[in-house]
Structure formats: structure tokens, C-alpha cells
Enzyme design. Structure first.
Site, mmCIF file in Angstrom:
data_model
loop_
_atom_site.group_PDB
_atom_site.id
_atom_site.type_symbol
_atom_site.label_atom_id
_atom_site.label_comp_id
_atom_site.label_asym_id
_atom_site.label_seq_id
_atom_site.Cartn_x
_atom_site.Cartn_y
_atom_site.Cartn_z
ATOM 1 N N ASP A 284 0.809 -1.202 0.000
ATOM 2 C CA ASP A 284 0.000 0.000 0.000
ATOM 3 C C ASP A 284 0.853 1.269 0.000
ATOM 4 O OD1 ASP A 284 -2.600 1.241 0.505
ATOM 5 O OD2 ASP A 284 -1.688 1.816 2.406
ATOM 6 N N GLU A 326 0.798 -0.269 -5.131
ATOM 7 C CA GLU A 326 -0.291 0.697 -5.163
ATOM 8 C C GLU A 326 0.355 2.070 -5.136
ATOM 9 O OE1 GLU A 326 -3.575 3.358 -3.436
ATOM 10 O OE2 GLU A 326 -1.809 2.742 -2.325
HETATM 11 C C1 GLC Z 1 -3.997 9.412 -2.856
HETATM 12 C C2 GLC Z 1 -2.837 8.525 -2.697
HETATM 13 C C3 GLC Z 1 -3.269 7.103 -2.749
HETATM 14 C C4 GLC Z 1 -4.401 6.875 -1.792
HETATM 15 C C5 GLC Z 1 -5.512 7.841 -1.972
HETATM 16 C C6 GLC Z 1 -6.506 7.692 -0.864
HETATM 17 O O1 GLC Z 1 -4.513 9.285 -4.130
HETATM 18 O O2 GLC Z 1 -1.887 8.758 -3.712
HETATM 19 O O3 GLC Z 1 -2.199 6.285 -2.414
HETATM 20 O O4 GLC Z 1 -4.955 5.637 -2.007
HETATM 21 O O5 GLC Z 1 -4.994 9.114 -1.927
HETATM 22 O O6 GLC Z 1 -7.707 8.268 -1.202
HETATM 23 C C1 GLC Z 2 -4.018 3.416 0.358
HETATM 24 C C2 GLC Z 2 -5.434 2.920 0.435
HETATM 25 C C3 GLC Z 2 -6.332 3.982 0.951
HETATM 26 C C4 GLC Z 2 -5.808 4.499 2.251
HETATM 27 C C5 GLC Z 2 -4.371 4.967 2.103
HETATM 28 C C6 GLC Z 2 -3.754 5.237 3.423
HETATM 29 O O1 GLC Z 2 -3.822 4.306 -0.650
HETATM 30 O O2 GLC Z 2 -5.847 2.443 -0.813
HETATM 31 O O3 GLC Z 2 -7.643 3.493 1.094
HETATM 32 O O4 GLC Z 2 -6.592 5.560 2.711
HETATM 33 O O5 GLC Z 2 -3.579 3.975 1.522
HETATM 34 O O6 GLC Z 2 -3.447 4.035 4.071
#
Ligand code: GLC
Ligand code: GLC
Length: 650
Positions: A284, A326
Site C-alpha cells: 500500500d 499501489e
Molecule cells: C492518494 C494517494 C493514494 C491513496 C488515496 C486515498 O490518491 O496517492 O495512495 O490511495 O490518496 O484516497
Molecule cells: C491506500 C489505500 C487507501 C488508504 C491509504 C492510506 O492508498 O488504498 O484506502 O486511505 O492507503 O493508508
């Protein structure tokens, strides 16, 4: 590679191994360690070579890998060997995934067992279960604020339940994907608690500061992820009497990878989950792994080095396990998470294709594929032994992550166009039936992202409210068009639970005080199984969507050209409503497939001459694999119906 210094260091490390490690049968472990050690040593030296405790830390690193290898169950070791032999196994078109919340989909882990047949009915054979590790209630960020990385949250079940599920999935030939939240922990995690109690060793696991001086310097250039609910990137912790870096929510403390102890702990956790039978680990928020003052603290070179090191170490202990990155970042940055300057992936084998996702939605709003075509051209070619995760919706918001230069080249003004997209998907643009919500509005920059269920963003909710058969039909067509793209583009398609039956926005999150300020919960529903049952009743929207997707999924699996090699050609056509590409089998042993999507709400003519020059449409007719129809192609044009797609065998 053989290199004297690293080799003699490895010898020293092995001699110093504790007896409980040394006297095990570590044959495969040693071969892999020998093969990867020079890379591991070089990366570890670049990152941590200046530290006086370097020697001690690298010893611990090797011991951590060895201990987890000893614990690795026999059947997983067997899978490792098989996957090493057939190392491109995951590029096959056979894989089709779905992401789901265990509680939203089936109540809990035991409930999952009785719902697997639903997934198999659709053709899903890769399940990403959203994070289930122990989180404080309320302050969990949907599972991404972990309190204990080795425990399943009691709301979902136990580790035994997970083991049983993993075994069941394996018997069915389905892959298991789980998250490891590598960038941060909950403020209730044991490490954070110890830091709070004043333990310096654990304060060094995070970024802690006595006053605002350093935080203020960082803030000069760091953007905000959640500007509305968690402004700023630092939080004052009263008990600790210090500021702590919290890029996401104030209760998510960022881990400090400048400290090798953090890297080793997290590697141990990654391997722990690998040993539970996870086939693919979703890492993540990897773009955020390294913080450097003066920059955005995203996509730093060291973040890539950390991932390379993680991969090299995981290959020694659990080589059959893949990583998903991700990293929802700019197109030219995303691609680097496969491994910079490499030919074969050497960081994460799989990455979210966030650019494609955002471009698809842009094409829906504009009914035009100009930016989609440009934007895809701007994504650099992926590496060998790497693949995209192609998706339309996921549990997060949609950000407009394509480049300004491409927006300009497509003939729009960037700021105005991004604003148009937010207006469109929140239903504030004439003619739009989308019912999404603005997420993460940033007053300073004017930016906003979008929350909402796929079907609602595609206009199904609005159309049902209007009771308009034409609009319902258009919404269903849009849903299928989007899925036809992720199923054919190249990569692993990842559907989102609920979307195959047209699940709409669910605003019940508003009744939960811990969720009501985060509207991403509007698209994280509890699946309505009565609705799901209607998938077998012709005449319902559920049936229309589910049966069409089911057919597309089984077709995909039959088409070798849809495997993800470097085997896609984007084709320019003279009508801006079309997105057209061809897929071919590298060995040319099976037919080329021409994929055509018409994003307009009117039928559009596709000129055939340009495509003929590329070798397509050489015969009097052509067959569409999706409908089985034969289309006459003697004229200069082919009419493509509104919001429709073809997979043509040419
Ligand atoms: C931003 C971050 C992503 C995260 C998202 C949460 O786009 O780059 O990693 O999942 O915020 O809404
Ligand atoms: C990732 C997840 C998002 C979360 C963020 C912080 O981007 O997809 O849902 O809020 O990480 O952990």
C-alpha cells in the site's frame, strides 16, 4: 554476480548464523541467497552503509529471511519451485480478479467460504480481500491503520479462518491477494505506544520532532492527501510531547525507512503473510515510502531502492509471491514501480494502472476518446515479466491523474477540464446523470477527486430515478464498455465487488460517526444478496450486467492474444469517439484481435481505409467475438453503435 567483498561478507554471516538456523535443510534458500546476495548487499549498503551498526543489521536481515524460510510450509515451497520454472505464469489471460471487503461481501472470513461459488460463477479466480489486520475500531481508515500486523481483526475472524479460506481457494485454483500496509502504522500499534512512552528506539521508527522547525520545512513542498479531514502532514502527540509525521490521517504514523530496523520488521511481516499462503501481496501507498525534505516526499529514488530490496529478499524466501504496487501517481512515475532501468520487473511485478482508469472515466464524461488516446500514448511501455492491474473502480476515490500536457494536447485547458470532470461526475453538468460526490476538495489548489459506485457514476442511479428505459440502457452499455476495455487491454483485470450486479451508491455510512466524514464509504457497500440473486432473472439490470460480464470474462480466457506480453498496438483512426487497439500473440500462432470502443452516445462511423493499410479488414466480413455477429466490411466505413465495443477477429 560474484563479487569478492559481498561474498566474503556472506560467508561471515553464514558462519555466524545461530545453531537453530544453521542446522536446518536450507538448500534452496542458500542457492537463492547466493544468487541475490550481491544485489541485496549493494542496496543495503546504499541505504544503510553509513551506519555504525551496518554489519549487525545485515546479519539480522539474513536471519530474518532464513527464519521465515524455515517456517515456509512444504506446499508453498513446492509452488515456489513450480513458479520459478514457469516464471511468466501471471501474464496469462486466464487471470481475472475481484477486490472486495470481507465483511461487505460476506460478513466475515467464514462467510466467504459460502460465497466463493458466486465469484467462480462470474469467472473470478483471483481474490483481493481488503485489509483485515487488527485495527482500532473507528480509527481504521478501512483497514489501513494497522495496530497488529500479525493478527486478523476479530470482526473478520481468526488466522485459522484465513488458513482455511486460503486452502479452499487453492483447491479451486484461485489466487489470494492480501494487503501489507508498509508505509504507516496505527497510532495504537505497539511501536507507536512505546514511542509515546518515551522509548527512543521506537521514536526512531517514525519521524518525530520536538518543535515545528523541521515539520515546517517539510510542509513547504509536501502536498496533502486528505486536505479536508487531515490537513497538514504532521500531528502533535500530547503524550509523547512531539510532532509526528502523519501524511494520511492523523492516526496513521509514517514509518521511517531510514532506519534499517523498520525495513527488517516490515520484511518479516511481508514474509509472514507470504507464509500464510498469499499468492500476491498488495503493498500500500508505496510512492510515499521515503521522505526527503524539499520535495513532495513521493516517488523518491530511495522508495524504489526499498522496494527492490524488499523484492530481492522476498525472492530468497518466497520466490513464488508477487507484489502489487499501489502507487496512484503520474503515468511516467507509475511505470517505475516495475523497476527503474530494468528489463524485467525487479520491484513489483504488478502495478495499478491508475492512468488508464482515470482516462476511461474522462472518455465517459466527454463521450470522446481524444485524451484517452493521448494519455495511453504517454504511458511508457511496461517491462517484461511485469503487468498492469487494470480496473475501473476500487475502494478509493478517482483522481484525475493524467498529465496537464496531454490535456492541452487534447485541446482542453487543464484546470477547467479537471473542474468539468468533477462537475460531470457530481451531476452538476447539463445532461450528466452521474451521482458521484466530490472527495478531497482542496481549497488551496482547487483540486477535487470523485467518490461513487461505478453504476452511479455511469448514470444508472439517475436513470432508474427518472425511470427512463433509454437512459438505463445507456448506463448499462457504459458499464459494459468500461469493463470490455479492462478485460482486453493487457494486464490483470480487477473488478470491484458489487459492480457486476450494478450496485449503486450506499449512503448508510452517514449514520456511522467514524465514517461520515469520508465519502469513499459510499462505494464500499454491504452486498445485497437478494439483488445478487436477480442476476439469474432475465429482464433485470442485474442479469443484463452480470450475464454480459460473465460472457466477456470467459471469452477473454479463450483468447491467447489477451495475455500480457508486449503485444498491443494502439491504432489511430479518424474519428475521435473511438479507442482502438489491436492485440496479437507474439508467436503469431493465433489470430490478431481488434478492440474497438465507441464512447459516444450516438452511433459513429469508423473509417476502414487506415486500418486496411495496417492489414485489418482484408476480407468481406469480420466476426465480433462478443456477440458472435458477422459484420460486412466491403464498404469504406463500419457503423459502430452508441457506447458499444467490438472484439473483432481479423
Ligand atoms: C492518494 C494517494 C493514494 C491513496 C488515496 C486515498 O490518491 O496517492 O495512495 O490511495 O490518496 O484516497
Ligand atoms: C491506500 C489505500 C487507501 C488508504 C491509504 C492510506 O492508498 O488504498 O484506502 O486511505 O492507503 O493508508
Amino acid at each position: 554476480m560474484y563479487e569478492q567483498i559481498s561474498h566474503s561478507l556472506l560467508n561471515e554471516i553464514l558462519i555466524a548464523l545461530k545453531p537453530e538456523i544453521k542446522y536446518q535443510n536450507l538448500q534452496h534458500f542458500y542457492t537463492r541467497l547466493g544468487a541475490n546476495f550481491y544485489a541485496i548487499y549493494s542496496l543495503f549498503t546504499t541505504l544503510y552503509g553509513d551506519r555504525p551498526d551496518f554489519r549487525k543489521q545485515i546479519q539480522r536481515l539474513v536471519e530474518t529471511m532464513a527464519r521465515q524460510y524455515i517456517r515456509r510450509p512444504q506446499h508453498l515451497r513446492k509452488t515456489d519451485l513450480a513458479r520459478e520454472k514457469n516464471h511468466n505464469w501471471f501474464l496469462s489471460q486466464q487471470w481475472v480478479g475481484m477486490a472486495l471487503y470481507c465483511d461487505g461481501f460476506a460478513g466475515d472470513l467464514q462467510g466467504m467460504q459460502s460465497k466463493l461459488h458466486y465469484l467462480q460463477d462470474l469467472g473470478i479466480n483471483l481474490v483481493h480481500i481488503m485489509p483485515m489486520m487488527d485495527c482500532p475500531e473507528g480509527k481504521s481508515d478501512g483497514g489501513y491503520a494497522v495496530r497488529d500486523f500479525r493478527k486478523i481483526d476479530s470482526r473478520f475472524g481468526t488466522l485459522d479462518d484465513l488458513d482455511n479460506l486460503a486452502a479452499n481457494l487453492k483447491k479451486r485454483g484461485m489466487l489470494l491477494t492480501l494487503d501489507v500496509v508498509v508505509n504507516h502504522t496505527s497510532d495504537q500499534h505497539e511501536w507507536a505506544q512505546k514511542a509515546r512512552a518515551g522509548d527512543q528506539a521506537f521514536q526512531d521508527y517514525y519521524f518525530t520532532f520536538d518543535d515545528r522547525q523541521v515539520p515546517d520545512m517539510y510542509e513547504e513542498s509536501m502536498p496533502e492527501v486528505f486536505p479536508e479531514t487531515a490537513p497538514g502532514n504532521f500531528t502533535w502527540d500530547e503524550a509523547m510531547g512531539k510532532w509526528v509525521m502523519t501524511v494520511f490521517n492523523s492516526f496513521q504514523w509514517d514509518l521511517n525507512y531510514r532506519n534499517p530496523a523498520v525495513f527488517i520488521e516490515m520484511l518479516d511481516i511481508v514474509l509472514f503473510w507470504a507464509n500464510r499462503g498469499t499468492d500476491i501481496l498488495r503493498l500500500d501507498a508505496v510512492a510515499f515510502l521515503w521522505k526527503k525534505m524539499g520535495g513532495t516526499c513521493q516517488n523518491e529514488r530511495e522508495a524504489h531502492l526499498i522496494l527492490q530490496l524488499m523484492k530481492d529478499c522476498c525472492q530468497v524466501t518466497a520466490p513464488g509471491v508477487l507484489f502489487i504496487a499501489e502507487a496512484i501517481v503520474a503515468p511516467t512515475e507509475i511505470i517505475k514501480y516495475f523497476g527503474e532501468d530494468a528489463i524485467n520487473a525487479k520491484e513489483c511485478e504488478i502495478a495499478y494502472n491508475a492512468t488508464f482508469m482515470a482516462l476511461l472515466w474522462e472518455a465517459v464524461a466527454t463521450r470522446n476518446a481524444t485524451l484517452l488516446n493521448r494519455g495511453i500514448h504517454s504511458i511508457p511501455e511496461k517491462l517484461e515479466r511485469a503487468t498492469w492491474l487494470n480496473y475501473v473502480r476500487c475502494h478509493d476515490d478517482i483522481g484525475w491523474g493524467f498529465s496537464d500536457a496531454d490535456i492541452v494536447a487534447a485541446g482542453y485547458q487543464p484546470q477547467a477540464h479537471r473542474k468539468f470532470l468533477v462537475d460531470y461526475f457530481t451531476g452538476n453538468f447539463p445532461g450528466s446523470r452521474a451521482t458521484g460526490l466530490a472527495f478531497g476538495k482542496n481549497e488551496k489548489t482547487g483540486d477535487a477527486r470523485i467518490s461513487g459506485a461505478l453504476a452511479s457514476l455511469a448514470g444508472l442511479e439517475g436513470a432508474l430515478a427518472e425511470n427512463s428505459p433509454e437512459s438505463i440502457d445507456a448506463a448499462i452499455k457504459t458499464i459494459l464498455l468500461l469493463h470490455s476495455m479492462i478485460l482486453s487491454f493487457g494486464g490483470i483485470p480487477l473488478l470491484y465487488y458489487g459492480d457486476a450486479i450494478g450496485t449503486l451508491n450506499d449512503d448508510s455510512y452517514l449514520n456511522d460517526e467514524h465514517k461520515s466524514n469520508d465519502n469513499r464509504w459510499i462505494h464500499r457497500p454491504h452486498l445485497d444478496w437478494n439483488k445478487a440473486d436477480r442476476r439469474t432473472q432475465p429482464g433485470t439490470t442485474e442479469h443484463a450486467i452480470f450475464s454480459a460480464l460473465k460472457k466477456l470474462i470467459s471469452l477473454r480466457k479463450e483468447i491467447p492474444a489477451f495475455a500480457d506480453r508486449i503485444n498491443r498496438e494502439l491504432l489511430d483512426v479518424d474519428n475521435p469517439h473511438f479507442f482502438v487497439f489491436s492485440r496479437f500473440d507474439q508467436s503469431n500462432s493465433s489470430p490478431r484481435i481488434l478492440v474497438i470502443g465507441n464512447f459516444d452516445s450516438e452511433p459513429q462511423p469508423l473509417g476502414l481505409d487506415a486500418l486496411r493499410r495496417k492489414g485489418f479488414f482484408q476480407y468481406e466480413s469480420v466476426r465480433d467475438l462478443c456477440t458472435g455477429e458477422t459484420l460486412p466490411t466491403t464498404g469504406n466505413e463500419l457503423m459502430i453503435p452508441a457506447l458499444s465495443f467490438y472484439w473483432l477477429q481479423t
